[in-house]
Structure formats: structure tokens, C-alpha cells
Scaffold this motif. Structure first.
Motif, mmCIF file in Angstrom:
data_model
loop_
_atom_site.group_PDB
_atom_site.id
_atom_site.type_symbol
_atom_site.label_atom_id
_atom_site.label_comp_id
_atom_site.label_asym_id
_atom_site.label_seq_id
_atom_site.Cartn_x
_atom_site.Cartn_y
_atom_site.Cartn_z
ATOM 1 N N UNK B 114 15.752 -31.478 -4.921
ATOM 2 C CA UNK B 114 16.927 -30.756 -4.414
ATOM 3 C C UNK B 114 18.101 -30.993 -5.356
ATOM 4 N N UNK B 115 18.986 -30.019 -5.413
ATOM 5 C CA UNK B 115 20.163 -30.106 -6.273
ATOM 6 C C UNK B 115 21.254 -29.241 -5.669
ATOM 7 N N UNK B 116 22.388 -29.179 -6.319
ATOM 8 C CA UNK B 116 23.475 -28.323 -5.839
ATOM 9 C C UNK B 116 22.977 -26.892 -5.786
ATOM 10 N N UNK B 124 32.506 -26.187 -0.346
ATOM 11 C CA UNK B 124 33.214 -27.245 -1.066
ATOM 12 C C UNK B 124 34.435 -26.693 -1.782
ATOM 13 N N UNK B 125 34.300 -25.479 -2.328
ATOM 14 C CA UNK B 125 35.405 -24.865 -3.074
ATOM 15 C C UNK B 125 36.555 -24.531 -2.135
ATOM 16 N N UNK B 126 36.184 -24.054 -0.927
ATOM 17 C CA UNK B 126 37.233 -23.662 0.018
ATOM 18 C C UNK B 126 38.083 -24.849 0.435
ATOM 19 N N UNK B 127 37.495 -26.019 0.569
ATOM 20 C CA UNK B 127 38.255 -27.142 1.119
ATOM 21 C C UNK B 127 38.981 -27.952 0.050
ATOM 22 N N UNK B 155 32.689 -33.299 0.021
ATOM 23 C CA UNK B 155 31.456 -33.955 0.457
ATOM 24 C C UNK B 155 31.214 -33.697 1.930
ATOM 25 N N UNK B 156 32.311 -33.678 2.701
ATOM 26 C CA UNK B 156 32.180 -33.397 4.130
ATOM 27 C C UNK B 156 31.792 -31.941 4.343
ATOM 28 N N UNK B 157 32.275 -31.051 3.457
ATOM 29 C CA UNK B 157 32.043 -29.623 3.653
ATOM 30 C C UNK B 157 30.658 -29.195 3.200
ATOM 31 N N UNK B 158 30.095 -29.853 2.194
ATOM 32 C CA UNK B 158 28.803 -29.409 1.650
ATOM 33 C C UNK B 158 27.698 -29.689 2.655
ATOM 34 N N UNK B 159 26.979 -28.638 3.115
ATOM 35 C CA UNK B 159 25.932 -28.870 4.105
ATOM 36 C C UNK B 159 24.651 -29.435 3.501
ATOM 37 N N UNK B 237 9.871 -16.774 -0.412
ATOM 38 C CA UNK B 237 10.926 -17.645 -0.921
ATOM 39 C C UNK B 237 11.831 -18.111 0.212
ATOM 40 N N UNK B 238 12.198 -19.367 0.164
ATOM 41 C CA UNK B 238 13.091 -19.954 1.174
ATOM 42 C C UNK B 238 14.360 -20.459 0.508
ATOM 43 N N UNK B 239 15.483 -20.271 1.213
ATOM 44 C CA UNK B 239 16.715 -20.945 0.821
ATOM 45 C C UNK B 239 16.956 -22.047 1.845
ATOM 46 N N UNK B 240 17.723 -23.041 1.457
ATOM 47 C CA UNK B 240 18.036 -24.093 2.436
ATOM 48 C C UNK B 240 19.129 -23.601 3.376
ATOM 49 N N UNK B 241 18.877 -23.712 4.668
ATOM 50 C CA UNK B 241 19.839 -23.369 5.725
ATOM 51 C C UNK B 241 20.594 -22.072 5.447
ATOM 52 N N UNK B 242 19.899 -20.949 5.307
ATOM 53 C CA UNK B 242 20.607 -19.692 5.015
ATOM 54 C C UNK B 242 21.507 -19.266 6.167
#
Lengths: 140, 254
Positions: B114-116, B124-127, B155-159, B237-242
Motif C-alpha cells: 500500500x502507498x499514498x 489531506x490537501x483540504x485540511x 494525518x487525521x484526514x487521510x483515510x 479492479x478495486x480501489x481502497x474505500x471508494x
């Protein structure tokens, strides 16, 4: 005139205090000449004329930083048309100026200017290696 | 010179018209100029597909993780609370908790890289209060360590837990410092940068180049003819938590 001795002693004390930095300088054998920076190899010159760099290297570094990190400007075209890679460690230090101890810090120490803390993240080429390239070759 | 009331009113009206004329002219101009059609197809959206079949064929392979660590001076800190992660392995249940069905889970290897996610709508950008993190036009979610004040809102915002804070000086935890890339310093947040420094040189990201299975495919998600889109069209194909709406640009092929 009974206080003659006291007055002259006081004057002398003031004179000594005023000229103290001179005596200290003489005792420490300091010279007011700035650090002699190593001459660049023949045919090499900086990304801007020396006078400009002396006055405005901080603005140039800041412009490089903003351009590279925030605007994807990975190359810089110098006043004479030469293209340089924008990199503090890779271009400024590794290609010409050696390392931070011999270049940045000597002038900053002499001028009594605290630099921004670049070196918490950016790396500087090792001092010994940059100073004696011959020794590094012998070791190989 | 004395102004009569009539002259005063006339002058005032002229002044108001003069002051507002710029705005008026601009308003008319805007109406006349046809809105330029947005060239959606010209916009680049960099992304990656991770083929879990190929990745699972080499259990225990950590070549992508090592390549990233060496390229970016990512420290290995033993204390898990202080760990710094760019690309790392997570157990299957934590990456895709909903794909834990009796047989469906057999389609996944036990551990997934897993990665960004370089999201389309990165939270993350919004906050970020200092714009130390922002989204580039090509889709890379970038970090400017010079501007990061270490507030850790991102860090808090990134799911996806893709961001790490430097609780301690990372340099003692580096085996060897790669001079081609800076380290980070105590008190800043860091994350995967999609190897933007390699992209600038026309190279593939380090993890993609290092994979012996060629399980990682990197490219432009908006390029319909590209290898990435062909893979996504032909594979599940899967995305994480779409459902969160962040729009991750990392796809997992099963």
C-alpha cells in the motif's frame, strides 16, 4: 585637586573599556579579511556573477526552492545561457562548492549571520572526500 | 470658484459612472466571450495498477519497498508508533476489510503493498493550513517539507494512513544516506511522492522499476489507449474505500 588620581584612573578605565575590542583583536591575532574561498576550477563559473551571488544568493536559493518544489521547474538557465539542474546538494555543492563546512559556514560564521537550517534535511557531500579528491582515488 | 447644486450633482453622477465603468465593461466582456470548453482529455491523471496475482506469486518479495526506501532515504524506525512509511505492506483484511468473504479472500495475497493513493479529491490537501501539501495538475499529491509545520491535520484526514510524522530525527535510522535525495527532519509529515523526482527525469517510479514480477503498472489514467486503462478495462479492479469519495488513483487488480 585632591581627586586627581581618581579622575585620571577613571578616565584610563573608560579608555581601556572603549578600546577593549582593539586589544582583544590584537591579542587574538585576528584579521578583518574575510575567509578566502577556494577558487573554482578553470572554465567553471557560478550560475550568476559573483557580485550578484554575494548579494542575492539567498533570493536565488529561495527562487530555486519554490520553482523546483512547487512549480516543477527542474532546470535553471543562467545568465550566460548554461542550463543547470536545480539542486542544492547535487549542483551547488557537488559540482563546485564542495561542502557546507568549507563554503557556506565559513562566510556565515565570519559575517555572524545565522543561515536558515537547510542541513536538517539537505545533505552535504562529506568534507574529507571533497577536500582531498586525490585521497579518495587512492583508496579505490 | 463656487459650485452650484446642479453642477455638484452632475459631477457626482459622472464620478460614480467613471468608478463603475471598469466593472461594467468587464461584465459585458464576460458575456461576449464564449467559455472555453474544458479539455478533459488533455488533463493527465497519474495512477498505478497493482496486479495482485503477479504480486502474490512472489511471497516475501520486498524489492519495491527496499527500492523506495533507498531512493528517498526512508528510515526504518523500530518503534511502530514512530514508523515512517511511503510504500509498505498491510494484511489483506486491513486493506480490503469488505472483501473478506469465505472464497473471495483467496483472490488476495495475505499481504498487500500500500502507498499514498494520490487521490482525485485528497482530504489531506483540504485540511492543510499552510498549503504544504497540494495536488499537482498531473495528479501527484505533493508535499513541501519547507512549509510543513507538523500540525498533523493531514494525518487525521487521510483515510488510508499514508502519512507519517517524524517524531524523531530520521537520520540515525538510515543505513546509508542517498545523496541524490534529501532526508526529512524532526517535526514534519512525509509520504510517498509518486517519485516525482524520477518522473521529472522521465523515469518510472522506483517501486515500479524494481518489481521483478512487473506487477506494478504506472501511467496516465486519462489516456484511454494507455496500458493502464487497458488493464483496468480487462481485469477486475478495486480501489481502497471508494465510498469515501477521495477517488484513489491506485488500483488493485485481482
Amino acid at each position: 585637586m585632591r581627586d586627581k588620581v581618581l579622575i585620571y584612573a577613571g578616565l584610563l578605565l573608560v579608555l581601556i573599556l572603549l578600546t577593549y575590542p582593539v586589544w582583544q583583536g590584537l591579542a587574538g591575532r585576528t584579521v578583518s579579511a574575510g575567509p578566502q574561498l577556494p577558487q573554482l576550477a578553470k572554465g567553471k563559473h557560478c550560475v550568476a556573477p559573483v557580485t550578484v551571488m554575494k548579494k542575492a544568493h539567498m533570493q536565488l536559493l529561495m527562487a530555486w526552492r519554490q520553482g523546483k518544489v512547487r512549480h516543477q521547474q527542474d532546470h535553471y538557465t543562467a545568465y550566460d545561457g548554461t542550463r543547470y539542474r536545480v539542486s542544492l546538494t547535487g549542483t551547488c555543492l557537488a559540482q563546485c562548492h564542495g561542502n557546507k563546512e568549507d563554503f557556506c559556514e565559513r562566510c556565515h560564521a565570519y559575517a555572524g549571520v545565522a543561515p536558515l537550517d537547510c542541513w536538517g534535511c539537505h545533505t552535504s557531500p562529506a568534507k574529507a572526500m571533497a577536500k582531498t579528491p586525490g585521497a579518495a582515488q587512492e583508496a579505490q | 470658484m463656487k459650485l452650484t447644486r446642479k453642477e455638484f450633482l452632475r459631477l457626482s453622477a459622472a464620478a460614480v459612472v467613471a468608478a463603475g465603468s471598469g466593472t461594467l465593461a468587464r461584465a459585458f466582456d464576460r458575456k461576449e466571450a464564449a467559455p472555453a470548453p474544458a479539455k478533459a482529455d488533455a488533463k493527465v491523471r497519474l495512477g498505478m495498477a497493482i496486479d495482485l496475482k503477479k504480486c502474490g506469486e512472489a511471497p516475501g518479495c520486498e524489492k519495491c519497498l527496499t527500492a523506495c526506501r533507498l531512493a528517498h532515504n526512508v528510515p526504518q524506525i523500530p518503534n511502530p508508533a514512530h514508523a515512517v512509511k511511503w510504500i509498505w505492506e498491510e494484511p489483506r483484511q486491513r486493506v480490503f476489510p469488505l472483501e473478506d468473504g469465505d472464497y473471495a479472500r483467496r483472490n488476495f495475497p495475505e499481504k498487500l503493498p500500500v502507498l499514498c493513493n494520490h487521490c482525485t479529491h485528497p482530504s489531506c490537501v483540504k485540511v492543510c493550513p499552510t498549503q504544504a501539501t497540494w495536488k499537482r495538475p498531473d495528479g501527484v499529491v505533493m508535499m513541501d517539507y519547507h512549509r510543513c509545520i507538523g500540525c498533523r491535520y493531514c494525518m487525521a484526514a487521510c483515510p488510508y494512513g499514508s502519512r507519517s510524522f517524524n517524531f524523531e530525527d530520521p537520520r540515525p535510522h538510515l543505513e546509508k544516506v542517498n545523496p541524490a535525495y534529501p532526508t526529512r527532519t524532526i517535526g514534519v509529515v512525509e509520504k510517498c511522492n509518486f517519485c516525482e523526482e524520477r518522473l521529472a527525469d522521465g523515469q518510472l517510479p522506483a517501486c515500479v522499476a524494481a518489481c521483478p514480477q512487473q506487477a506494478l503498472t504506472f501511467g496516465d489514467l486519462n489516456d484511454e489507449e494507455g496500458a493502464l486503462r487497458r488493464l483496468l478495462a480487462n481485469r477486475f479492479a478495486l480501489q481502497r474505500r471508494p465510498e469515501l469519495g477521495n477517488g484513489p488513483s491506485i488500483f488493485y487488480l485481482i
